[in-house]
Design a protein around this motif. Structure first.
Motif, PDB file in Angstrom:
ATOM      1  N   PHE A  25       0.804  -1.169  -0.039  1.00  0.00           N
ATOM      2  CA  PHE A  25       0.067  -0.187  -0.034  1.00  0.00           C
ATOM      3  C   PHE A  25       0.756   1.221  -0.047  1.00  0.00           C
ATOM      4  CE2 PHE A  25      -2.879  -2.998   2.008  1.00  0.00           C
ATOM      5  CZ  PHE A  25      -4.108  -2.621   1.369  1.00  0.00           C
ATOM      6  N   SER A  26       1.570   1.370   1.104  1.00  0.00           N
ATOM      7  CA  SER A  26       2.633   2.696   1.263  1.00  0.00           C
ATOM      8  C   SER A  26       3.866   2.367   0.778  1.00  0.00           C
ATOM      9  CB  SER A  26       2.800   2.584   2.668  1.00  0.00           C
ATOM     10  OG  SER A  26       1.301   3.078   3.394  1.00  0.00           O
ATOM     11  N   ASP A  27       3.935   2.389  -0.791  1.00  0.00           N
ATOM     12  CA  ASP A  27       5.180   2.468  -1.335  1.00  0.00           C
ATOM     13  C   ASP A  27       5.049   3.374  -2.452  1.00  0.00           C
ATOM     14  OD1 ASP A  27       7.590   1.792  -2.306  1.00  0.00           O
ATOM     15  OD2 ASP A  27       7.355  -0.469  -1.891  1.00  0.00           O
ATOM     16  N   ALA A  28       5.767   4.096  -2.975  1.00  0.00           N
ATOM     17  CA  ALA A  28       5.802   5.247  -3.899  1.00  0.00           C
ATOM     18  C   ALA A  28       6.377   4.787  -5.129  1.00  0.00           C
ATOM     19  CB  ALA A  28       6.547   6.688  -3.130  1.00  0.00           C
ATOM     20  N   LEU A  45       9.850  -3.364  -8.377  1.00  0.00           N
ATOM     21  CA  LEU A  45       8.755  -3.667  -9.537  1.00  0.00           C
ATOM     22  C   LEU A  45       9.515  -3.393 -10.781  1.00  0.00           C
ATOM     23  CD1 LEU A  45       5.939  -3.486 -10.952  1.00  0.00           C
ATOM     24  CD2 LEU A  45       5.927  -0.896 -10.464  1.00  0.00           C
ATOM     25  N   THR A  46      10.251  -2.245 -11.088  1.00  0.00           N
ATOM     26  CA  THR A  46      11.118  -2.127 -12.223  1.00  0.00           C
ATOM     27  C   THR A  46      12.267  -3.296 -12.485  1.00  0.00           C
ATOM     28  OG1 THR A  46      12.287  -0.376 -11.516  1.00  0.00           O
ATOM     29  CG2 THR A  46      10.419  -0.051 -12.644  1.00  0.00           C
ATOM     30  N   GLU A  47      13.035  -3.516 -11.294  1.00  0.00           N
ATOM     31  CA  GLU A  47      13.800  -4.530 -11.557  1.00  0.00           C
ATOM     32  C   GLU A  47      13.285  -6.042 -11.841  1.00  0.00           C
ATOM     33  OE1 GLU A  47      16.877  -3.318  -7.669  1.00  0.00           O
ATOM     34  OE2 GLU A  47      15.177  -4.650  -7.396  1.00  0.00           O
ATOM     35  N   ALA A  48      12.188  -6.426 -11.354  1.00  0.00           N
ATOM     36  CA  ALA A  48      11.531  -7.565 -11.608  1.00  0.00           C
ATOM     37  C   ALA A  48      11.082  -7.410 -13.249  1.00  0.00           C
ATOM     38  CB  ALA A  48      10.277  -7.959 -11.075  1.00  0.00           C
ATOM     39  N   MET A  49      10.632  -6.437 -13.755  1.00  0.00           N
ATOM     40  CA  MET A  49      10.181  -6.179 -15.026  1.00  0.00           C
ATOM     41  C   MET A  49      11.343  -6.275 -16.079  1.00  0.00           C
ATOM     42  SD  MET A  49       7.153  -3.422 -14.905  1.00  0.00           S
ATOM     43  CE  MET A  49       7.010  -3.266 -16.511  1.00  0.00           C
ATOM     44  N   SER A  50      12.557  -5.722 -15.730  1.00  0.00           N
ATOM     45  CA  SER A  50      13.621  -5.738 -16.419  1.00  0.00           C
ATOM     46  C   SER A  50      14.160  -7.472 -16.522  1.00  0.00           C
ATOM     47  CB  SER A  50      14.809  -5.014 -15.687  1.00  0.00           C
ATOM     48  OG  SER A  50      14.565  -3.825 -15.583  1.00  0.00           O
ATOM     49  N   PHE A  51      13.642  -8.347 -15.515  1.00  0.00           N
ATOM     50  CA  PHE A  51      14.011  -9.580 -15.693  1.00  0.00           C
ATOM     51  C   PHE A  51      12.628 -10.496 -16.228  1.00  0.00           C
ATOM     52  CE2 PHE A  51      17.184  -8.805 -12.419  1.00  0.00           C
ATOM     53  CZ  PHE A  51      18.235  -9.742 -12.766  1.00  0.00           C
ATOM     54  N   ASN A  52      11.926  -9.637 -17.026  1.00  0.00           N
ATOM     55  CA  ASN A  52      10.689 -10.193 -17.645  1.00  0.00           C
ATOM     56  C   ASN A  52       9.696 -10.891 -16.910  1.00  0.00           C
ATOM     57  OD1 ASN A  52       9.439 -10.048 -20.229  1.00  0.00           O
ATOM     58  ND2 ASN A  52       9.943 -12.230 -20.645  1.00  0.00           N
ATOM     59  N   ASN A  69      -1.099  -4.436  -6.057  1.00  0.00           N
ATOM     60  CA  ASN A  69      -2.272  -4.017  -5.457  1.00  0.00           C
ATOM     61  C   ASN A  69      -2.770  -2.553  -5.985  1.00  0.00           C
ATOM     62  OD1 ASN A  69      -3.959  -2.643  -3.540  1.00  0.00           O
ATOM     63  ND2 ASN A  69      -2.472  -2.668  -1.978  1.00  0.00           N
ATOM     64  N   SER A  70      -3.906  -2.353  -6.527  1.00  0.00           N
ATOM     65  CA  SER A  70      -4.142  -1.335  -7.098  1.00  0.00           C
ATOM     66  C   SER A  70      -4.192   0.001  -6.445  1.00  0.00           C
ATOM     67  CB  SER A  70      -5.758  -1.274  -7.591  1.00  0.00           C
ATOM     68  OG  SER A  70      -6.730  -1.717  -6.829  1.00  0.00           O
ATOM     69  N   ASN A  71      -4.190  -0.117  -4.999  1.00  0.00           N
ATOM     70  CA  ASN A  71      -4.004   0.811  -4.033  1.00  0.00           C
ATOM     71  C   ASN A  71      -2.663   1.246  -3.570  1.00  0.00           C
ATOM     72  OD1 ASN A  71      -7.101   1.488  -3.760  1.00  0.00           O
ATOM     73  ND2 ASN A  71      -7.059  -0.684  -2.807  1.00  0.00           N
ATOM     74  N   ILE A  72      -1.677   1.078  -4.447  1.00  0.00           N
ATOM     75  CA  ILE A  72      -0.416   1.256  -4.178  1.00  0.00           C
ATOM     76  C   ILE A  72      -0.054   2.909  -4.407  1.00  0.00           C
ATOM     77  CG2 ILE A  72       0.689   0.711  -6.300  1.00  0.00           C
ATOM     78  CD1 ILE A  72       3.071  -0.506  -4.892  1.00  0.00           C
ATOM     79  N   LEU A  73       0.649   3.607  -3.632  1.00  0.00           N
ATOM     80  CA  LEU A  73       1.005   4.794  -3.708  1.00  0.00           C
ATOM     81  C   LEU A  73       1.402   5.296  -5.313  1.00  0.00           C
ATOM     82  CD1 LEU A  73       2.419   6.107  -0.189  1.00  0.00           C
ATOM     83  CD2 LEU A  73      -0.182   6.330  -1.430  1.00  0.00           C
ATOM     84  N   GLY A  74       2.379   4.526  -5.676  1.00  0.00           N
ATOM     85  CA  GLY A  74       2.921   4.600  -7.014  1.00  0.00           C
ATOM     86  C   GLY A  74       3.525   3.535  -7.635  1.00  0.00           C
ATOM     87  N   GLY A  75       3.963   3.482  -9.055  1.00  0.00           N
ATOM     88  CA  GLY A  75       4.345   2.429  -9.992  1.00  0.00           C
ATOM     89  C   GLY A  75       3.389   1.853 -10.642  1.00  0.00           C
ATOM     90  N   TRP A  76       1.898   2.185 -10.435  1.00  0.00           N
ATOM     91  CA  TRP A  76       0.763   1.885 -11.180  1.00  0.00           C
ATOM     92  C   TRP A  76       1.242   2.220 -12.691  1.00  0.00           C
ATOM     93  CZ3 TRP A  76       0.261   6.721 -12.435  1.00  0.00           C
ATOM     94  CH2 TRP A  76       0.432   7.769 -11.518  1.00  0.00           C
ATOM     95  N   GLN A  77       1.794   3.123 -12.889  1.00  0.00           N
ATOM     96  CA  GLN A  77       2.160   3.658 -14.417  1.00  0.00           C
ATOM     97  C   GLN A  77       2.825   2.420 -15.162  1.00  0.00           C
ATOM     98  OE1 GLN A  77       3.415   5.004 -11.832  1.00  0.00           O
ATOM     99  NE2 GLN A  77       5.651   5.361 -12.343  1.00  0.00           N
ATOM    100  N   TYR A  78       3.460   1.429 -14.626  1.00  0.00           N
ATOM    101  CA  TYR A  78       4.106   0.501 -15.088  1.00  0.00           C
ATOM    102  C   TYR A  78       3.291  -0.740 -15.565  1.00  0.00           C
ATOM    103  CZ  TYR A  78       8.128   3.197 -13.754  1.00  0.00           C
ATOM    104  OH  TYR A  78       9.088   4.194 -13.365  1.00  0.00           O
ATOM    105  N   LEU A  79       2.011  -0.619 -15.113  1.00  0.00           N
ATOM    106  CA  LEU A  79       1.205  -1.977 -15.343  1.00  0.00           C
ATOM    107  C   LEU A  79       0.394  -1.629 -16.600  1.00  0.00           C
ATOM    108  CD1 LEU A  79       1.849  -3.430 -12.804  1.00  0.00           C
ATOM    109  CD2 LEU A  79      -0.752  -4.111 -12.778  1.00  0.00           C
ATOM    110  N   SER A  80       0.255  -2.523 -17.804  1.00  0.00           N
ATOM    111  CA  SER A  80      -0.537  -2.393 -18.922  1.00  0.00           C
ATOM    112  C   SER A  80      -0.983  -3.876 -18.893  1.00  0.00           C
ATOM    113  CB  SER A  80       0.391  -2.071 -20.009  1.00  0.00           C
ATOM    114  OG  SER A  80       1.396  -2.935 -20.269  1.00  0.00           O
ATOM    115  N   ASP A  81      -1.541  -4.230 -20.239  1.00  0.00           N
ATOM    116  CA  ASP A  81      -2.129  -5.602 -20.567  1.00  0.00           C
ATOM    117  C   ASP A  81      -0.925  -6.428 -20.738  1.00  0.00           C
ATOM    118  OD1 ASP A  81      -4.777  -4.843 -20.170  1.00  0.00           O
ATOM    119  OD2 ASP A  81      -4.932  -4.331 -22.168  1.00  0.00           O
ATOM    120  N   GLU A  82       0.384  -5.840 -21.026  1.00  0.00           N
ATOM    121  CA  GLU A  82       1.498  -6.536 -21.292  1.00  0.00           C
ATOM    122  C   GLU A  82       2.478  -6.711 -20.154  1.00  0.00           C
ATOM    123  OE1 GLU A  82       3.869  -5.294 -25.146  1.00  0.00           O
ATOM    124  OE2 GLU A  82       2.012  -3.921 -25.341  1.00  0.00           O
ATOM    125  N   THR A  83       2.068  -6.260 -19.098  1.00  0.00           N
ATOM    126  CA  THR A  83       3.176  -6.380 -17.911  1.00  0.00           C
ATOM    127  C   THR A  83       2.634  -7.049 -16.651  1.00  0.00           C
ATOM    128  OG1 THR A  83       2.542  -4.134 -17.278  1.00  0.00           O
ATOM    129  CG2 THR A  83       4.353  -4.304 -18.638  1.00  0.00           C
TER     130      THR A  83
END
Length: 153
Positions: free
Chosen positions: A42-45, A50-57, A63-77
């Motif tokens: 919840f309380s993570d900006a 998140l981006t490290e894991a995405m870099s590992f594919n 959680n949709s209620n996270i403070l930040g990082g939601w911009q990295y989610l798409s149908d592909e991620t």
């Protein structure tokens, strides 16, 4: 990881391993053991993992209620779930969708991240931000002579 001593539901202990904090070089190797990353935070900006894991594919279940990082989610991620919803039946369809797409290799987290962020794309956005904040005579370079900017030391 880094959560020894946290209270976990009893039925989760056979599904996950809790570890204490790890040295970064050891921690980063753990991504190679994963199929996806689960972020109930919840309380993570915008968690770095998140981006490290995405870099590992690795696809993301977040959680949709996270403070930040939601911009990295798409149908592909990956997929969002609502951790505020106390109805477990609301989570199951999202998990089913996520696991089906995971099994069918429908997520492409690394490719999406590189295409939308990464040094070049983020650097172009940084350049436009700097252009809007500073006048040309306030900079030690000519804005029209660079493609992108990156933070320096």
């Amino acid at each position: 990881m880094g959560r020894i001593g946290c209270v976990m539901p009893p039925n989760c202990h056979n599904l996950m391993e809790l570890t204490d904090f790890m040295e970064y070089s050891t921690f980063i190797k753990q991504y190679n053991r994963c199929k996806f990353i689960f972020l109930p935070n919840f309380s993570d900006a915008s968690p770095r993992c998140l981006t490290e894991a995405m870099s590992f594919n690795l696809p993301v279940l977040m959680n949709s209620n996270i403070l930040g990082g939601w911009q990295y989610l798409s149908d592909e991620t990956g997929e969002f779930f609502n951790a505020d919803d106390t109805n477990i039946n609301a989570f199951e369809p999202i998990l089913d969708k996520f696991l089906k797409k995971l099994k069918n290799n429908e997520y492409h987290a690394r490719d999406w991240f590189i295409a939308n962020y990464g040094k070049y794309n983020s650097g172009k956005r940084l350049k436009e931000f700097v252009r809007g904040v500073f006048k040309d005579n306030e900079l030690n370079f000519k804005m029209d002579e660079v493609e992108y900017l990156k933070p320096g030391i």
